[in-house]
Design a protein around this motif. Sequence first.
Motif, PDB file in Angstrom:
ATOM      1  N   LEU A 192       0.832  -1.208   0.000  1.00 10.44           N
ATOM      2  CA  LEU A 192       0.000   0.000   0.000  1.00 10.44           C
ATOM      3  C   LEU A 192       0.864   1.255   0.000  1.00 10.44           C
ATOM      4  O   LEU A 192       0.601   2.213  -0.727  1.00 10.44           O
ATOM      5  CB  LEU A 192      -0.929   0.007   1.217  1.00 10.44           C
ATOM      6  N   MET A 193       1.915   1.250   0.838  1.00 15.98           N
ATOM      7  CA  MET A 193       2.777   2.423   0.921  1.00 15.98           C
ATOM      8  C   MET A 193       3.530   2.660  -0.392  1.00 15.98           C
ATOM      9  O   MET A 193       3.563   3.789  -0.908  1.00 15.98           O
ATOM     10  CB  MET A 193       3.768   2.269   2.076  1.00 15.98           C
ATOM     11  N   LEU A 194       4.119   1.619  -0.942  1.00 19.28           N
ATOM     12  CA  LEU A 194       4.873   1.774  -2.186  1.00 19.28           C
ATOM     13  C   LEU A 194       3.968   2.244  -3.323  1.00 19.28           C
ATOM     14  O   LEU A 194       4.337   3.141  -4.096  1.00 19.28           O
ATOM     15  CB  LEU A 194       5.547   0.453  -2.554  1.00 19.28           C
ATOM     16  N   ARG A 195       2.767   1.661  -3.402  1.00 20.29           N
ATOM     17  CA  ARG A 195       1.827   2.061  -4.449  1.00 20.29           C
ATOM     18  C   ARG A 195       1.384   3.511  -4.265  1.00 20.29           C
ATOM     19  O   ARG A 195       1.299   4.275  -5.225  1.00 20.29           O
ATOM     20  CB  ARG A 195       0.616   1.129  -4.446  1.00 20.29           C
ATOM     21  N   SER A 196       1.115   3.891  -3.022  1.00 22.23           N
ATOM     22  CA  SER A 196       0.678   5.262  -2.757  1.00 22.23           C
ATOM     23  C   SER A 196       1.785   6.267  -3.066  1.00 22.23           C
ATOM     24  O   SER A 196       1.532   7.322  -3.651  1.00 22.23           O
ATOM     25  CB  SER A 196       0.233   5.398  -1.298  1.00 22.23           C
ATOM     26  N   LEU A 197       3.003   5.947  -2.663  1.00 22.79           N
ATOM     27  CA  LEU A 197       4.120   6.856  -2.947  1.00 22.79           C
ATOM     28  C   LEU A 197       4.310   7.049  -4.443  1.00 22.79           C
ATOM     29  O   LEU A 197       4.630   8.157  -4.907  1.00 22.79           O
ATOM     30  CB  LEU A 197       5.402   6.321  -2.313  1.00 22.79           C
ATOM     31  N   GLU A 198       4.086   5.985  -5.202  1.00 21.28           N
ATOM     32  CA  GLU A 198       4.240   6.076  -6.660  1.00 21.28           C
ATOM     33  C   GLU A 198       3.044   6.776  -7.305  1.00 21.28           C
ATOM     34  O   GLU A 198       3.218   7.716  -8.088  1.00 21.28           O
ATOM     35  CB  GLU A 198       4.419   4.681  -7.250  1.00 21.28           C
ATOM     36  N   GLU A 199       1.828   6.325  -6.986  1.00 22.91           N
ATOM     37  CA  GLU A 199       0.642   6.808  -7.682  1.00 22.91           C
ATOM     38  C   GLU A 199       0.107   8.126  -7.115  1.00 22.91           C
ATOM     39  O   GLU A 199      -0.306   9.005  -7.876  1.00 22.91           O
ATOM     40  CB  GLU A 199      -0.458   5.742  -7.629  1.00 22.91           C
ATOM     41  N   ASP A 200       0.104   8.265  -5.793  1.00 27.11           N
ATOM     42  CA  ASP A 200      -0.466   9.465  -5.176  1.00 27.11           C
ATOM     43  C   ASP A 200       0.543  10.600  -5.093  1.00 27.11           C
ATOM     44  O   ASP A 200       0.175  11.772  -5.243  1.00 27.11           O
ATOM     45  CB  ASP A 200      -0.992   9.151  -3.770  1.00 27.11           C
ATOM     46  N   PHE A 201       1.806  10.253  -4.838  1.00 27.47           N
ATOM     47  CA  PHE A 201       2.805  11.296  -4.610  1.00 27.47           C
ATOM     48  C   PHE A 201       3.816  11.417  -5.745  1.00 27.47           C
ATOM     49  O   PHE A 201       4.721  12.246  -5.680  1.00 27.47           O
ATOM     50  CB  PHE A 201       3.512  11.048  -3.274  1.00 27.47           C
ATOM     51  N   GLY A 202       3.682  10.600  -6.775  1.00 28.95           N
ATOM     52  CA  GLY A 202       4.493  10.755  -7.971  1.00 28.95           C
ATOM     53  C   GLY A 202       5.965  10.444  -7.800  1.00 28.95           C
ATOM     54  O   GLY A 202       6.803  10.996  -8.524  1.00 28.95           O
ATOM     55  N   ILE A 203       6.306   9.553  -6.868  1.00 28.18           N
ATOM     56  CA  ILE A 203       7.704   9.179  -6.645  1.00 28.18           C
ATOM     57  C   ILE A 203       7.975   7.887  -7.410  1.00 28.18           C
ATOM     58  O   ILE A 203       7.402   6.842  -7.110  1.00 28.18           O
ATOM     59  CB  ILE A 203       7.994   9.001  -5.149  1.00 28.18           C
ATOM     60  N   SER A 204       8.840   7.933  -8.386  1.00 30.26           N
ATOM     61  CA  SER A 204       8.993   6.806  -9.319  1.00 30.26           C
ATOM     62  C   SER A 204       9.649   5.589  -8.674  1.00 30.26           C
ATOM     63  O   SER A 204       9.309   4.452  -8.980  1.00 30.26           O
ATOM     64  CB  SER A 204       9.797   7.244 -10.549  1.00 30.26           C
ATOM     65  N   LYS A 205      10.597   5.784  -7.804  1.00 29.52           N
ATOM     66  CA  LYS A 205      11.291   4.663  -7.153  1.00 29.52           C
ATOM     67  C   LYS A 205      11.413   4.980  -5.662  1.00 29.52           C
ATOM     68  O   LYS A 205      12.482   5.321  -5.154  1.00 29.52           O
ATOM     69  CB  LYS A 205      12.659   4.459  -7.784  1.00 29.52           C
ATOM     70  N   PRO A 206      10.320   4.850  -4.920  1.00 31.00           N
ATOM     71  CA  PRO A 206      10.335   5.278  -3.516  1.00 31.00           C
ATOM     72  C   PRO A 206      11.254   4.443  -2.641  1.00 31.00           C
ATOM     73  O   PRO A 206      11.406   3.235  -2.831  1.00 31.00           O
ATOM     74  CB  PRO A 206       8.870   5.115  -3.087  1.00 31.00           C
ATOM     75  N   LYS A 207      11.860   5.129  -1.677  1.00 38.23           N
ATOM     76  CA  LYS A 207      12.762   4.490  -0.723  1.00 38.23           C
ATOM     77  C   LYS A 207      12.064   4.456   0.634  1.00 38.23           C
ATOM     78  O   LYS A 207      11.674   5.501   1.170  1.00 38.23           O
ATOM     79  CB  LYS A 207      14.061   5.289  -0.640  1.00 38.23           C
ATOM     80  N   VAL A 208      11.894   3.253   1.186  1.00 38.37           N
ATOM     81  CA  VAL A 208      11.087   3.079   2.394  1.00 38.37           C
ATOM     82  C   VAL A 208      11.915   2.450   3.513  1.00 38.37           C
ATOM     83  O   VAL A 208      12.651   1.486   3.297  1.00 38.37           O
ATOM     84  CB  VAL A 208       9.852   2.187   2.102  1.00 38.37           C
ATOM     85  N   ALA A 209      11.767   3.016   4.713  1.00 46.34           N
ATOM     86  CA  ALA A 209      12.393   2.467   5.916  1.00 46.34           C
ATOM     87  C   ALA A 209      11.347   1.738   6.745  1.00 46.34           C
ATOM     88  O   ALA A 209      10.243   2.242   6.946  1.00 46.34           O
ATOM     89  CB  ALA A 209      13.022   3.581   6.742  1.00 46.34           C
ATOM     90  N   VAL A 210      11.690   0.556   7.212  1.00 43.76           N
ATOM     91  CA  VAL A 210      10.811  -0.225   8.084  1.00 43.76           C
ATOM     92  C   VAL A 210      11.400  -0.207   9.490  1.00 43.76           C
ATOM     93  O   VAL A 210      12.582  -0.515   9.684  1.00 43.76           O
ATOM     94  CB  VAL A 210      10.682  -1.679   7.589  1.00 43.76           C
ATOM     95  N   LEU A 211      10.591   0.184  10.474  1.00 43.60           N
ATOM     96  CA  LEU A 211      11.055   0.241  11.853  1.00 43.60           C
ATOM     97  C   LEU A 211      10.906  -1.123  12.524  1.00 43.60           C
ATOM     98  O   LEU A 211      10.087  -1.947  12.120  1.00 43.60           O
ATOM     99  CB  LEU A 211      10.267   1.284  12.640  1.00 43.60           C
ATOM    100  N   GLY A 212      11.688  -1.341  13.570  1.00 41.73           N
ATOM    101  CA  GLY A 212      11.555  -2.550  14.356  1.00 41.73           C
ATOM    102  C   GLY A 212      10.429  -2.419  15.369  1.00 41.73           C
ATOM    103  O   GLY A 212       9.904  -1.327  15.605  1.00 41.73           O
ATOM    104  N   LEU A 213      10.077  -3.528  15.989  1.00 37.01           N
ATOM    105  CA  LEU A 213       9.026  -3.520  17.008  1.00 37.01           C
ATOM    106  C   LEU A 213       9.603  -3.338  18.403  1.00 37.01           C
ATOM    107  O   LEU A 213       9.078  -2.561  19.206  1.00 37.01           O
ATOM    108  CB  LEU A 213       8.255  -4.839  16.952  1.00 37.01           C
ATOM    109  N   ASN A 214      10.681  -4.005  18.696  1.00 41.57           N
ATOM    110  CA  ASN A 214      11.239  -4.051  20.045  1.00 41.57           C
ATOM    111  C   ASN A 214      12.327  -2.988  20.253  1.00 41.57           C
ATOM    112  O   ASN A 214      12.825  -2.408  19.279  1.00 41.57           O
ATOM    113  CB  ASN A 214      11.834  -5.443  20.298  1.00 41.57           C
ATOM    114  N   PRO A 215      12.695  -2.711  21.508  1.00 38.02           N
ATOM    115  CA  PRO A 215      13.818  -1.793  21.751  1.00 38.02           C
ATOM    116  C   PRO A 215      15.066  -2.250  21.008  1.00 38.02           C
ATOM    117  O   PRO A 215      15.370  -3.447  20.956  1.00 38.02           O
ATOM    118  CB  PRO A 215      14.008  -1.874  23.276  1.00 38.02           C
TER     119      PRO A 215
END
Length: 339
Positions: A192-215
């Motif tokens: 969903l995020m990658l598609r939205s960044l491309e289609e909604d925000f016009g970013i052709s090759k979006p770079k995404v960071a995934v956070l961890g759950l634990n400390p």
Amino acid sequence: MNIKKHKPVVGISIGDINGIGAEVTMKALLDNRLQKMITPVIYGHGKALTYYRKHLGMEDFNFMQVRSIEDIHHKKINVINVVQECPEVIPGVETQEAGKMALGSLDQCIVDLKNNQLDALVTAPLNKNNIHTPENNFIGHTEYLMEAFETPKSMMFMVSEDMRVGLITSHIPLKEVAGSITATNIKEKLLLMLRSLEEDFGISKPKVAVLGLNPHAGEDGLLGKEEVDIILPVVKEFKEQGSLVFGPYPSDGFFGMMHHKKFDGILAMYHDQGLIPFKTVSFETGVNFTAGLPIIRTSPDHGTAYNIAGKNIADEGSMRSAIYLAHDLIKRKGDWPEE
């Protein structure tokens, strides 16, 4: 009505009239630039806006009451009465009548969206408590819109000039978060995020960071194994498919070192992990955008703020940004002429 002959038509659901929704909406729409870019339609009641115009000394705020979306004027701020009798406006006080009107406003917006008579929806803040009843299990705007538009998957996407933060889990108790961090859920939200960044925000090759759950992102399994067993394999899978997805990152160090500036999107595991840093940086300009819906929906990133309602101190920056973002998304998706 062929709205494509006019400016984009943006519906604004008034939310709780005893909160700050009406105030920030009126203040935002006094921006003449906005009125030149869109045709605003407020779904609420003229008497409520008249009350705040007088109470807040906003004599420059003028509007035209219309019976329905068919009657709007494209050079005016339009108001549609969603209830016959306007509830009493009592700033800062939670009432059942205000809750009914807030839901009625949202319902009428949904009808006009389904009839393709609105190009986007901006939702002013409401109070779940005075809407939720045993008969109506109202959880929030997002869930209500998902059901209305039969959308199985969506994502709360907090957007500002400084960062874009999406959530794996949103409005669930903290004790339930770990059980909801599954490979399937992470994949769905990443897509969903990658598609939205491309289609909604016009970013052709979006770079995404995934956070961890634990400390410390689990410290290689010492402080929790979700990163090793669940999150990292998903990140590797997306990388192998050619996506620019990285992580999992320890959230404290990630934001402390300002690494969010290096990414187009950040995927957080739970509500406060993502929203605390987002609102710290972007509280006055942040926007809540719902990715995955078949319609455009934005919202300011704050609530009803009963404690300051009616005091003429509410900042309209987030509401203004929500309307601007709705306009930008409309233009990106449609075939509107250049202004």
